[in-house]
Scaffold this motif. Structure first.
Motif, PDB file in Angstrom:
ATOM      1  N   GLU A 166       0.724  -1.254  -0.019  1.00  0.00           N
ATOM      2  CA  GLU A 166      -0.016   0.171  -0.095  1.00  0.00           C
ATOM      3  C   GLU A 166       1.022   1.599   0.046  1.00  0.00           C
ATOM      4  OE1 GLU A 166      -3.532  -0.320  -0.368  1.00  0.00           O
ATOM      5  OE2 GLU A 166      -3.016  -1.913  -0.889  1.00  0.00           O
ATOM      6  N   ALA A 167       2.258   0.844   0.525  1.00  0.00           N
ATOM      7  CA  ALA A 167       2.914   2.205   0.079  1.00  0.00           C
ATOM      8  C   ALA A 167       3.804   2.611  -0.527  1.00  0.00           C
ATOM      9  CB  ALA A 167       3.806   1.746   1.445  1.00  0.00           C
ATOM     10  N   LYS A 168       3.723   3.961  -0.601  1.00  0.00           N
ATOM     11  CA  LYS A 168       4.699   3.876  -2.394  1.00  0.00           C
ATOM     12  C   LYS A 168       6.217   4.151  -2.075  1.00  0.00           C
ATOM     13  CE  LYS A 168       5.801   8.363  -4.393  1.00  0.00           C
ATOM     14  NZ  LYS A 168       5.701  10.669  -4.695  1.00  0.00           N
ATOM     15  N   GLN A 169       6.338   3.940  -3.029  1.00  0.00           N
ATOM     16  CA  GLN A 169       8.026   2.692  -2.954  1.00  0.00           C
ATOM     17  C   GLN A 169       8.908   4.038  -3.916  1.00  0.00           C
ATOM     18  OE1 GLN A 169       7.846  -0.267  -2.155  1.00  0.00           O
ATOM     19  NE2 GLN A 169       5.748  -0.205  -2.141  1.00  0.00           N
ATOM     20  N   PRO A 170       9.977   4.030  -3.562  1.00  0.00           N
ATOM     21  CA  PRO A 170      11.212   4.723  -3.683  1.00  0.00           C
ATOM     22  C   PRO A 170      11.436   5.258  -5.227  1.00  0.00           C
ATOM     23  CG  PRO A 170      12.268   2.864  -2.571  1.00  0.00           C
ATOM     24  CD  PRO A 170      10.816   2.790  -2.718  1.00  0.00           C
ATOM     25  N   VAL A 171      10.418   4.422  -6.315  1.00  0.00           N
ATOM     26  CA  VAL A 171      10.764   4.509  -7.647  1.00  0.00           C
ATOM     27  C   VAL A 171      12.060   5.052  -7.722  1.00  0.00           C
ATOM     28  CG1 VAL A 171       9.525   4.893  -9.573  1.00  0.00           C
ATOM     29  CG2 VAL A 171       8.589   4.071  -8.109  1.00  0.00           C
ATOM     30  N   GLY A 172      12.823   5.740  -8.427  1.00  0.00           N
ATOM     31  CA  GLY A 172      13.624   6.260  -9.552  1.00  0.00           C
ATOM     32  C   GLY A 172      13.092   7.079 -10.478  1.00  0.00           C
ATOM     33  N   VAL A 173      14.186   8.094 -10.749  1.00  0.00           N
ATOM     34  CA  VAL A 173      13.520   9.260 -11.985  1.00  0.00           C
ATOM     35  C   VAL A 173      14.946   9.717 -12.951  1.00  0.00           C
ATOM     36  CG1 VAL A 173      12.721  11.053 -12.741  1.00  0.00           C
ATOM     37  CG2 VAL A 173      11.224  10.494 -10.766  1.00  0.00           C
ATOM     38  N   PHE A 174      15.300   9.167 -13.966  1.00  0.00           N
ATOM     39  CA  PHE A 174      15.987   9.056 -14.298  1.00  0.00           C
ATOM     40  C   PHE A 174      15.868  10.184 -15.494  1.00  0.00           C
ATOM     41  CE2 PHE A 174      15.604   5.168 -12.253  1.00  0.00           C
ATOM     42  CZ  PHE A 174      16.968   5.362 -11.599  1.00  0.00           C
ATOM     43  N   ASP A 175      17.093  11.269 -15.788  1.00  0.00           N
ATOM     44  CA  ASP A 175      17.553  11.508 -16.396  1.00  0.00           C
ATOM     45  C   ASP A 175      18.551  11.546 -17.633  1.00  0.00           C
ATOM     46  OD1 ASP A 175      15.549  13.005 -18.848  1.00  0.00           O
ATOM     47  OD2 ASP A 175      15.423  14.880 -17.740  1.00  0.00           O
ATOM     48  N   PHE A 176      18.605  12.454 -19.182  1.00  0.00           N
ATOM     49  CA  PHE A 176      19.567  12.332 -19.987  1.00  0.00           C
ATOM     50  C   PHE A 176      20.324  13.650 -20.383  1.00  0.00           C
ATOM     51  CE2 PHE A 176      18.353   8.660 -20.235  1.00  0.00           C
ATOM     52  CZ  PHE A 176      19.200   7.157 -19.930  1.00  0.00           C
ATOM     53  N   VAL A 177      21.324  14.420 -20.428  1.00  0.00           N
ATOM     54  CA  VAL A 177      21.810  15.700 -20.795  1.00  0.00           C
ATOM     55  C   VAL A 177      20.399  16.780 -22.352  1.00  0.00           C
ATOM     56  CG1 VAL A 177      23.041  17.981 -21.418  1.00  0.00           C
ATOM     57  CG2 VAL A 177      23.458  15.904 -19.707  1.00  0.00           C
ATOM     58  N   ASN A 178      20.305  14.710 -23.088  1.00  0.00           N
ATOM     59  CA  ASN A 178      20.041  15.438 -24.387  1.00  0.00           C
ATOM     60  C   ASN A 178      18.995  14.149 -24.408  1.00  0.00           C
ATOM     61  OD1 ASN A 178      19.201  15.830 -27.013  1.00  0.00           O
ATOM     62  ND2 ASN A 178      21.733  15.327 -28.091  1.00  0.00           N
ATOM     63  N   THR A 179      18.181  14.436 -24.898  1.00  0.00           N
ATOM     64  CA  THR A 179      17.045  13.330 -25.276  1.00  0.00           C
ATOM     65  C   THR A 179      17.059  12.957 -27.133  1.00  0.00           C
ATOM     66  OG1 THR A 179      14.769  14.540 -24.815  1.00  0.00           O
ATOM     67  CG2 THR A 179      16.094  13.349 -22.495  1.00  0.00           C
ATOM     68  N   ASP A 180      17.779  13.269 -27.661  1.00  0.00           N
ATOM     69  CA  ASP A 180      17.413  13.593 -28.627  1.00  0.00           C
ATOM     70  C   ASP A 180      18.095  12.715 -29.496  1.00  0.00           C
ATOM     71  OD1 ASP A 180      16.306  14.865 -31.288  1.00  0.00           O
ATOM     72  OD2 ASP A 180      19.251  15.063 -31.466  1.00  0.00           O
ATOM     73  N   GLY A 181      17.281  11.912 -30.155  1.00  0.00           N
ATOM     74  CA  GLY A 181      17.817  10.948 -31.065  1.00  0.00           C
ATOM     75  C   GLY A 181      17.679   9.105 -29.795  1.00  0.00           C
ATOM     76  N   MET A 182      16.888   9.026 -28.791  1.00  0.00           N
ATOM     77  CA  MET A 182      16.703   7.484 -28.774  1.00  0.00           C
ATOM     78  C   MET A 182      15.923   7.096 -29.075  1.00  0.00           C
ATOM     79  SD  MET A 182      15.982   9.399 -24.543  1.00  0.00           S
ATOM     80  CE  MET A 182      16.375   7.397 -23.707  1.00  0.00           C
ATOM     81  N   LEU A 183      16.565   6.050 -29.043  1.00  0.00           N
ATOM     82  CA  LEU A 183      15.840   4.854 -29.475  1.00  0.00           C
ATOM     83  C   LEU A 183      14.047   4.334 -29.003  1.00  0.00           C
ATOM     84  CD1 LEU A 183      18.877   2.389 -30.914  1.00  0.00           C
ATOM     85  CD2 LEU A 183      17.727   3.988 -31.654  1.00  0.00           C
ATOM     86  N   ARG A 184      13.751   4.158 -30.183  1.00  0.00           N
ATOM     87  CA  ARG A 184      12.501   4.103 -29.824  1.00  0.00           C
ATOM     88  C   ARG A 184      12.587   2.211 -29.020  1.00  0.00           C
ATOM     89  NH1 ARG A 184       8.113   8.132 -29.978  1.00  0.00           N
ATOM     90  NH2 ARG A 184       6.851   6.715 -29.443  1.00  0.00           N
ATOM     91  N   MET A 185      11.523   0.913 -28.288  1.00  0.00           N
ATOM     92  CA  MET A 185      11.699   0.048 -28.622  1.00  0.00           C
ATOM     93  C   MET A 185      10.459  -0.352 -28.672  1.00  0.00           C
ATOM     94  SD  MET A 185      15.207  -0.792 -28.245  1.00  0.00           S
ATOM     95  CE  MET A 185      15.234  -2.374 -28.151  1.00  0.00           C
ATOM     96  N   GLY A 186      10.028  -1.525 -28.080  1.00  0.00           N
ATOM     97  CA  GLY A 186       8.375  -2.156 -27.721  1.00  0.00           C
ATOM     98  C   GLY A 186       8.494  -1.224 -26.335  1.00  0.00           C
ATOM     99  N   GLU A 187       6.872  -1.565 -25.991  1.00  0.00           N
ATOM    100  CA  GLU A 187       6.539  -0.878 -24.992  1.00  0.00           C
ATOM    101  C   GLU A 187       6.770  -0.245 -24.408  1.00  0.00           C
ATOM    102  OE1 GLU A 187       8.441  -3.996 -24.381  1.00  0.00           O
ATOM    103  OE2 GLU A 187       6.614  -5.329 -25.489  1.00  0.00           O
ATOM    104  N   ASN A 188       6.542   1.160 -25.301  1.00  0.00           N
ATOM    105  CA  ASN A 188       7.056   2.209 -24.942  1.00  0.00           C
ATOM    106  C   ASN A 188       8.930   2.705 -23.831  1.00  0.00           C
ATOM    107  OD1 ASN A 188       4.535   3.650 -26.044  1.00  0.00           O
ATOM    108  ND2 ASN A 188       3.555   3.479 -23.857  1.00  0.00           N
ATOM    109  N   ARG A 189       8.595   1.980 -24.669  1.00  0.00           N
ATOM    110  CA  ARG A 189      10.603   1.730 -23.586  1.00  0.00           C
ATOM    111  C   ARG A 189      11.266   3.074 -24.969  1.00  0.00           C
ATOM    112  NH1 ARG A 189      12.966  -2.440 -23.528  1.00  0.00           N
ATOM    113  NH2 ARG A 189      11.879  -3.835 -25.084  1.00  0.00           N
TER     114      ARG A 189
END
Length: 254
Positions: A166-189
């Motif tokens: 029931e508790a909120k989990q310590p889910v991490g948030v990650f990022d990059f300096v530049n997100t342009d050109g990231m490869l699109r995979m299946g399942e919105n990854r």
């Protein structure tokens, strides 16, 4: 004549690719975490030719769809009330670890679930515990996962072990300096490429019990489909006219 024929044929083919991108955006307008693609065009062989009175006139061989970039703009939040649904407010991605391949991918879709995982049981001092037969004793733990066998990374960069459902989990948030050109995979990854730089902790906030809706706007996508259809039609008309002129010229020769 051949130049106009091939320019129009290439144009029609490229508009078909554009429509494929827009159709995919429309198909995912209700998919949580989906980010719309934006096709970009660039000129093929291009130059200038001498015109009347010394003026230079542009001459090219058409255009092509050079890439389909991803629009990472935030989508609207949808309240679900599910304890293991999470949405990111701001920039960043959830991290997913695949134990089978060791691959780490990233997503904005926070519709997570709990998965059972068997591991060796350790004592308080970190020693492996054994059962009555001297075999390693196993224990069942629950991990936060995407439901496809990938574990969600926490704010320490490790897999998220769940002790309180029931508790909120310590889910991490990650990022990059530049997100342009990231490869699109299946399942919105997405998979980062070299120009995206090193992964870092993101600044976005995590909200429990909500999911981020698709940022694909249906009205905008339908407008772009109509534009692509008309461009496709005009290119085909140009192919037809060029063919008719070529036929007429050949008939005059005979």
């Amino acid at each position: 004549m051949n130049s106009s024929f091939y320019t129009a044929a290439v144009g029609a083919a490229q508009q078909q690719q554009r429509m494929n991108v827009q159709a995919n955006n429309i198909a995912n307008v209700n998919t949580y975490g989906f980010k719309a693609q934006k096709p970009s065009f660039s000129s093929l062989m291009y130059g200038n030719v001498a015109g009347a009175e010394g003026a230079e006139l542009p001459r090219g061989s058409g255009a092509k769809m050079s890439m389909a970039g991803t629009d990472f703009a935030d989508g609207a939040l949808a309240e679900t009330g599910q304890k293991q649904d999470y949405a990111i407010i701001g920039d960043g991605f959830f991290g997913l670890y695949d134990p089978a391949s060791g691959e780490v991918s990233y997503t904005r879709d926070g519709s997570f679930t709990l998965s059972e995982f068997q591991r060796q049981k350790l004592s308080a001092d970190g020693e492996q515990e054994l059962d009555e037969e001297g075999q390693p004793e196993m224990e069942t733990v629950f991990m936060l996962s995407d439901g496809m066998g990938r574990f969600v990374l926490n704010d320490k960069g490790a897999v998220t072990e769940v002790t309180d459902r029931e508790a909120k989990q310590p889910v991490g948030v990650f990022d990059f300096v530049n997100t342009d050109g990231m490869l699109r995979m299946g399942e919105n990854r997405y998979i980062p490429v070299e120009k995206n730089g090193q992964v870092r902790f993101g600044t976005g906030a995590v909200r429990q019990g909500a999911l981020e809706a698709s940022n694909a706007d249906l009205a905008e996508q339908m407008t772009k489909v109509i534009e692509a259809q008309r461009s496709f039609s005009y290119n085909l008309k140009m192919v037809t006219v060029t063919d008719e002129i070529e036929t007429t010229v050949n008939n005059l020769r005979s």
